[in-house]
Design an enzyme around this catalytic site. Structure first.
Site, short mmCIF file in Angstrom:
data_model
loop_
_atom_site.label_atom_id
_atom_site.label_comp_id
_atom_site.label_asym_id
_atom_site.label_seq_id
_atom_site.Cartn_x
_atom_site.Cartn_y
_atom_site.Cartn_z
N THR A 11 0.93 -1.77 -0.17
CA THR A 11 -0.11 0.11 0.05
C THR A 11 0.99 1.56 0.09
O THR A 11 0.61 1.88 -0.81
CB THR A 11 -0.57 -0.13 1.48
OG1 THR A 11 -1.71 -1.23 1.36
CG2 THR A 11 -1.52 1.32 1.27
N GLY A 129 0.26 9.16 9.84
CA GLY A 129 0.04 8.92 8.88
C GLY A 129 0.72 10.10 7.66
O GLY A 129 2.11 11.10 8.07
N LYS A 200 3.39 4.19 18.32
CA LYS A 200 3.67 5.99 17.48
C LYS A 200 3.99 6.98 19.11
O LYS A 200 4.95 8.09 18.83
CB LYS A 200 2.42 6.33 17.28
CG LYS A 200 2.27 5.86 15.55
CD LYS A 200 1.30 5.91 15.55
CE LYS A 200 0.93 5.22 13.66
NZ LYS A 200 -0.28 4.87 13.74
#
Ligand code: HSE
Length: 416
Positions: A11, A129, A200
């Site tokens: 992806t 992201g 994260k």
């Protein structure tokens, strides 16, 4: 001309190639040089891809090619990404990645090698992201002492919770949707059990506090136990349930955790819906600053990866001085010593006795009820602020009474 190699044509990898092809002219203009993809490494065959002439299955083709100066690792996972990254850095090649698991686990070592070799290991895409957060923390907010970071760091779980809250969808149906949209990890347990958000917050904590915060030691809860009734109770409290990553500096120690939280609809993170992520940062000069955007998906993530490539092309001869070291001592505060309010549900066939017991053991609680037949044999309440270890002792005590059937749905409540 700068030649790059992309490791992984999934992806994110295919998104990186697409962004470089689509925006080639403006990217070259901003970077000051043309960026040319020389190899794509993947163990799979892509016979119909227009990029098939670039494909290789052999990492040595890339590592032995002196023309390749930047390696883009978007394979995910630890193995073989760790070995490939380390070898690329040792061979003097800059590395850009979206691989949060690798950065959270081996970040200190890989950044150390990059510094030694005067090259870069950049990972803007590993958190949030497409949202710029690593570079702002490292550069734009560099004048600040960062005291607290709190955020919605996983798009899949935020999408699932939003579907549960807004559409009354079940957890399973919403998860399937998120997987079909390409948001979820290969193993979605990493999303729904909170591990992805944990990696994260570990990266953000390490970056801001300057030493490696071990993600395995961060208290982590996911959203698998959140039910539609919990969502309904939160609504009755004019609140919503969000999976939050949290990190706060207290003296020379840190509180860090990932857990579902009940937050007021007035809170800035409450309105962050679907796949969107948001990160609220507190700095001692700037005060509160919030970063918001698409936290998962092919092109948003590729956008951050390509921005790192451009940054390296512009600074090809120097290390960006982004670094954290190994912590000299344990800096994480034990979760039992941290304080919160909690939402709790207790199943019982004797509500008055349970309410009396709860008040005796936990102090003045705020009792809540909803019009849902599934909840008629239970007492639900929010406790005053307590240390986690005190709450556990109190709940064990409550659980030991014969008129209490089960204590469940313990969710932290954010008061400010
Ligand atoms: N599975 C991750 C998410 C992808 O849902 O946020 C981006 O890190």
């Amino acid at each position: 001309m700068v030649k790059i190699a992309v490791l992984g044509f999934g992806t994110v990898g295919s998104g990186v190639v697409e962004v470089i092809r689509t925006n080639s002219e403006s990217i070259s203009r901003k970077a000051g040089k043309k960026i040319d993809i020389k190899y794509i490494l993947d163990i799979r065959d892509f016979p119909d891809s227009p990029e098939r002439h670039l494909l290789t299955k052999n990492i040595d083709d890339i590592l032995n090619d002196d023309e390749v100066s930047i390696v883009v690792e978007v394979m995910g996972g630890l193995d073989p990404a760790y070995t490939f990254t380390k070898r690329a850095l040792l061979a003097g090649k800059h590395v850009v990645t979206s691989n949060k698991e690798l950065v959270a686990t081996h970040g200190a070592e890989l950044l150390g090698i990059a510094k030694e070799k005067n090259i870069n290991y950049l990972f803007e895409a590993s958190v949030g992201g497409g949202i710029p957060i690593i570079r702002p923390l490292n550069q734009c907010l560099a004048a600040n002492e960062i005291t607290e970071i709190e955020g919605i760091l996983n798009g899949t779980t935020n999408y699932i919770l939003t579907q549960m809250i807004k559409k009354g969808k079940t957890f399973q149906n919403a998860l399937q949707d998120a997987q079909e949209k390409g948001y979820a990890e290969r193993n979605p347990a990493a999303d729904v059990e909170g591990h992805d958000a944990c990696r994260k917050i570990a990266i953000l904590s390490s970056l801001t506090f300057g030493c490696h915060i071990d993600s395995n030691k961060i208290h982590t809860e996911g959203i698998t136990k959140i039910s539609l009734e919990d969502v309904e109770y939160a609504e009755a409290m004019s609140s919503v349930i969000k999976l939050l990553g949290f990190s706060k500096k207290i003296g020379d120690k840190i509180i860090a955790r990932v857990s579902p939280m009940i937050i007021s609809k007035e809170h800035p993170l409450a309105g962050v819906e679907d796949v969107f992520n948001a990160i609220l940062v507190k700095g001692n000069a700037i005060g509160d600053v919030m970063f918001y955007g698409r936290g998962a998906g092919k092109l948003p993530t590729a956008s951050a990866v390509v921005a790192d490539i451009i940054d390296i092309v512009k600074n090809i001869d120097r290390n960006s001085r982004m670094i954290w070291s190994t912590c000299e001592e344990e800096v994480l505060i034990d979760i039992g010593e941290t304080t919160s309010s909690y939402f709790v549900r207790v199943k019982t066939d004797n509500k008055p006795a349970v309410m009396e017991l709860i008040t005796k053991v936990l102090g003045d609680c705020n009792f809540i009820s909803i019009q849902n037949p599934k909840t008629q044999d239970e007492v639900a309440f929010v406790t005053p602020e307590k240390k986690e270890k005190e709450l556990q002792t109190a709940l064990n005590d409550i659980n030991n009474h014969s008129f209490v059937n089960t204590v469940y749905s313990v969710i932290r409540v954010k008061n400010e």
